[in-house]
Structures are given as structure tokens and as C-alpha cells.
Design a protein around this motif. Structure first.
Motif, PDB file in Angstrom:
ATOM      1  N   GLU A  71      -3.980   3.589  -8.217  1.00  0.00           N
ATOM      2  CA  GLU A  71      -4.115   4.880  -7.947  1.00  0.00           C
ATOM      3  C   GLU A  71      -4.642   5.480  -9.421  1.00  0.00           C
ATOM      4  O   GLU A  71      -5.475   6.041  -9.494  1.00  0.00           O
ATOM      5  N   ARG A  74      -7.977   4.277 -10.322  1.00  0.00           N
ATOM      6  CA  ARG A  74      -9.154   5.122  -9.177  1.00  0.00           C
ATOM      7  C   ARG A  74      -9.406   6.507 -10.005  1.00  0.00           C
ATOM      8  O   ARG A  74     -10.500   6.806 -10.176  1.00  0.00           O
ATOM      9  N   GLY A  79     -11.660   3.044  -9.968  1.00  0.00           N
ATOM     10  CA  GLY A  79     -11.245   1.880  -8.948  1.00  0.00           C
ATOM     11  C   GLY A  79     -11.126   0.601 -10.084  1.00  0.00           C
ATOM     12  O   GLY A  79     -11.690   0.501 -11.180  1.00  0.00           O
ATOM     13  N   HIS A 120      -5.381  -2.497  -1.608  1.00  0.00           N
ATOM     14  CA  HIS A 120      -6.511  -1.703  -2.198  1.00  0.00           C
ATOM     15  C   HIS A 120      -7.829  -2.401  -2.428  1.00  0.00           C
ATOM     16  O   HIS A 120      -8.584  -1.790  -3.108  1.00  0.00           O
TER      17      HIS A 120
END
Ligand code: NAD
Ligand code: WQD
Length: 343
Positions: A71, A74, A79, A120
């Protein structure tokens, strides 16, 4: 800029990789439980890179910790492109005393990392393997197609780790994995601000010699002088940690550009004996390293050095730094940080 996620990020090899990767144009996020490293590494990385490290403290076996890393990546960098999994316990003797802890940490950690990657949608992985997967080598120099075996639980975690990952690749073609088999990483960053900082009595040769040079230990115990080697002491393939870090950058590029997996030795191809290393270190530190001959250490092999040709032909990478630089750079770190990061 592509972003990579490093596990074991404040450890010896990963902290050097962090800087080398940034210099090569990667954004970096790191995760570490600090079970075998100091948070002060992060201050040094800030000084050296001029950037605040993006770091999560936690155990890679914890799915919530891994999700937090993705997270954060990101939010900060858009990312993760690839993962470099360094986090592991690495003391061979300790692994014999506490095999379950090693299986749990190293294999449990690897599974958790792969599960998080899959959640992910990231499938490019660089795995820290080791020359230990060659067990007792039958032929020298060691090529990647040599027989594999494990002689202790730590070695088993690397061998089984490789096997698990190969199984994963066979079932799901999205996985692209670089299996990097390191020989004996030594040396330190040129700044002298980061380096190897073992806790307690060092298990490995160069950090032990470094502590003799700095006056923390009276002499080096040379484990065996009756091996079938030129001077009777064990021969190993020492590789500068910065060469090793550059090997990881080459592997990341290979995964991204070739969209294929690879298994390569990261070594220099040159073996040095214990006495040669002690002499070179003494020259670098401009002091004598007293040695005492002691019995062989159980499980040791006489000689172990890589054939590094495959890494060069596939990735265009080869080690550039010699034994003198390894010793000079280690000594710069050791002499300016005699108590390591806690000093
Ligand atoms: P290191 O101990 O300095 O670094 C490993 C880092 O991983 C440490 O900072 C530790 O705190 C962290 N860690 C361990 N378990 C963790 C977990 N469950 N969750 C989060 N963090 C965790 O060791 P290193 O020498 O930098 O080694 C890095 C990798 O390279 C390891 O996988 C090791 O097995 C492998 N390797 C090392 C050598 C060597 O001689 N140094 C040789 C071959 C392979
Ligand atoms: C090198 C040589 C010793 C200490 C280990 C792991 C291997 C890998 C790298 C992670 C040998 C001699 C050592 C001392 C000595 N790690 N020695 N006095 O054993 O080649 O490899 O680290 O994957 O798995 O086994 O490295 O530095 O311990 O030893 O005489 O106080 O130095 O006998 O000949 P090794 P090392």
C-alpha cells in the motif's frame, strides 16, 4: 521510476543494495523486523542518499505487514515492480541448534512474501540463495548445474526455498525468478558509513579478522591448516558487497527485459585462503593479524569458488573489485565504527 521492495532491508547486503538500486534509478521501499539489524542503518541511508528511506518495521511472515508495504509503495511510488527477498536468519551453527526457528523464519517468510506478491499482482522476484546449496562441491570451480545438497538446516532453507519457487513457476507462468547464489560477501560501502555489524562473536572470517584488527579480539583462530589447499587453510570466493549489489540490479533488469527466470552464481571465480585474507587485511589496516591454528570447523569444505561465467553471459555482470578493495573498504567501516551501528 520503477519501484522495488526489499525485505531484510536494514541488513548487511540489502542496505548496500538499497543505495546501489537508488543510484541505478529505482525507488526503494524496505521492510525489516530488525531481528538482526539496527534501525540506525536508516539514518546512515538518509545521509548517504539525501532521501528519507521509506521503511516498514515488521516481520515478513505477517500478512498485514506485507500488505502495508505494498500500500505504501502504491501511495508513494505508484506500485511495486519487483521484490528482492533478503530477509532470513543466516547463522549456520545456530540453525543446527534451532532448526525449527530457521524453517519457520526462512521458509515461512518466503511463503508469506510470495503470497503477498500474488495478492498484489507482482511476479518478479529476486531470491537470496547461497553457495551453500552446493553442499560439499565435487568439482571446482562450481557451475550452476552442479549437484545440490544441504549440510545444515540453514542450507536446507535455501535449497527448499529454491525448490518451492521452481514449483511455483511451473504452475504459474507469470512468476519470473532470479535465483542468486552468493559466495562469500565481504567489504563495505566506500563511505565507511554502512557495513557488516554482526551481533556477538562473528561467525564469518572477514568480520572476525576486522575485530582482531581493531583490537576487539586478540587473534584469529584459523580453523584447520591441513586441508588439501596450497597453504593448508580453507579457500573461499570472497565477493565485494557492492559487486553483489550490482549483480542484483543486473538481475532486476534481466527479469524486466527478458521476461524469464535465471539461476546464477554471484562470485568472482577467484579463491583465497584464510591466511591470504588475513595477510591482505593486515596490509589494509597496516597492522599484524595474529593467528592461532585451531582444529577444523565441523561441516567446512576445503575449497569453494564459483564459475561466474553464466552471470556474465546472461546478465552482462561480473565482479570488478579485488581482495585489496574488499579489505580496505571493510577496514574503513570497522575502524571508524569500532562498535558498529550502536557505537
Ligand atoms: P543480515 O542478517 O545482515 O540481513 C538479513 C535481514 O533480514 C536482517 O536485517 C534481519 O533483521 C532481517 N530479517 C530476518 N528475518 C526476518 C523476518 N522474518 N522479517 C523481516 N525481517 C527479517 O544478513 P545478510 O548477510 O545481509 O544476508 C541477506 C540474505 O543473503 C539472507 O537471505 C542470507 O541468507 C543470504 N546470504 C548471505 C550470505 C552471507 O554470507 N552474508 C551468503 C549467502 C546468502
Ligand atoms: C570462511 C573460511 C573457515 C572464521 C558461510 C556459510 C555459507 C554462506 C557464507 C550464507 C573457512 C575459515 C572462519 C574464523 C576461520 N552464508 N574461518 N576462522 O563457511 O565459507 O560460508 O558464510 O549463505 O552458507 O557457511 O564462510 O566466513 O564462515 O569461513 O579460519 O574465525 O574461513 O574455516 O575456511 P563459509 P566463513
Amino acid at each position: 521510476m520503477p519501484c522495488i521492495l526489499l525485505t531484510g532491508a536494514t541488513g548487511y547486503i540489502a542496505s548496500h543494495m538499497w543505495l546501489t538500486a537508488q543510484e541505478a534509478g529505482y525507488d526503494v521501499i524496505g521492510v525489516d523486523s530488525l531481528v538482526n539489524s539496527s534501525p540506525r542503518v536508516l539514518d546512515r541511508l538518509t545521509t548517504l542518499s539525501g532521501r528519507e528511506p521509506v521503511f516498514v518495521q515488521g516481520d515478513v511472515r505477517d500478512a498485514a505487514v506485507m500488505d502495508r508495504c505494498f500500500e505504501l509503495a502504491r501511495e508513494r511510488f505508484g506500485g511495486v515492480q519487483a521484490m528482492v527477498h533478503f530477509a532470513a536468519l543466516k547463522a549456520v551453527g545456530e540453525s543446527v541448534e534451532r532448526p525449527l526457528d530457521y524453517f519457520d523464519n526462512n521458509l515461512g517468510g518466503l511463503l508469506s512474501v510470495c503470497q503477498a506478491m500474488q495478492r498484489h499482482g507482482v511476479f518478479n522476484l529476486v531470491f537470496s540463495s547461497s553457495a551453500t546449496v552446493y553442499g560439499q562441491p565435487e568439482r571446482l570451480p562450481i557451475t550452476e548445474d552442479s549437484p545440490l545438497s544441504a549440510t545444515n538446516p540453514y542450507g536446507q532453507t535455501k535449497l527448499i526455498g529454491e525448490e518451492l519457487l521452481r514449483g511455483l513457476e511451473r504452475c504459474d507462468a507469470r512468476w519470473k525468478i532470479a535465483y542468486l547464489r552468493y559466495f562469500n560477501p565481504v567489504g563495505a560501502h566506500l563511505s565507511g558509513l554502512i557495513g557488516e555489524d554482526p551481533r556477538g562473536i562473528p561467525n564469518n572470517l572477514m568480520p572476525y579478522v576486522a575485530q582482531v584488527a581493531v583490537g576487539k579480539r586478540p587473534h584469529l583462530n584459523v580453523f584447520g591448516n591441513d586441508y588439501d589447499t596450497p597453504d593448508g587453510t580453507g579457500v573461499r570466493d570472497y565477493i565485494h558487497v557492492l559487486d553483489l549489489a550490482e549483480g542484483h540490479v543486473a538481475a532486476l533488469r534481466y527479469l524486466a527485459d527478458m521476461n524469464a527466470s535465471l539461476t546464477v552464481n554471484l562470485g568472482t571465480g577467484q579463491g583465497y585462503s584464510v591466511l591470504e585474507l588475513a595477510q591482505a587485511y593486515g596490509d589494509a589496516a597496516d597492522r599484524e593479524i595474529p593467528v592461532v591454528f585451531a582444529p577444523r570447523r565441523p561441516g567446512d569444505v576445503a575449497a569453494c569458488y564459483a564459475d561466474p561465467a553464466l552471470a556474465e553471459s546472461l546478465m552482462g555482470w561480473k565482479a570488478r573489485r579485488g581482495l585489496k578493495e574488499m579489505c580496505v573498504d571493510s577496514w574503513r567501516w570497522q575502524s571508524t565504527n569500532p562498535q558498529g551501528f550502536e557505537g
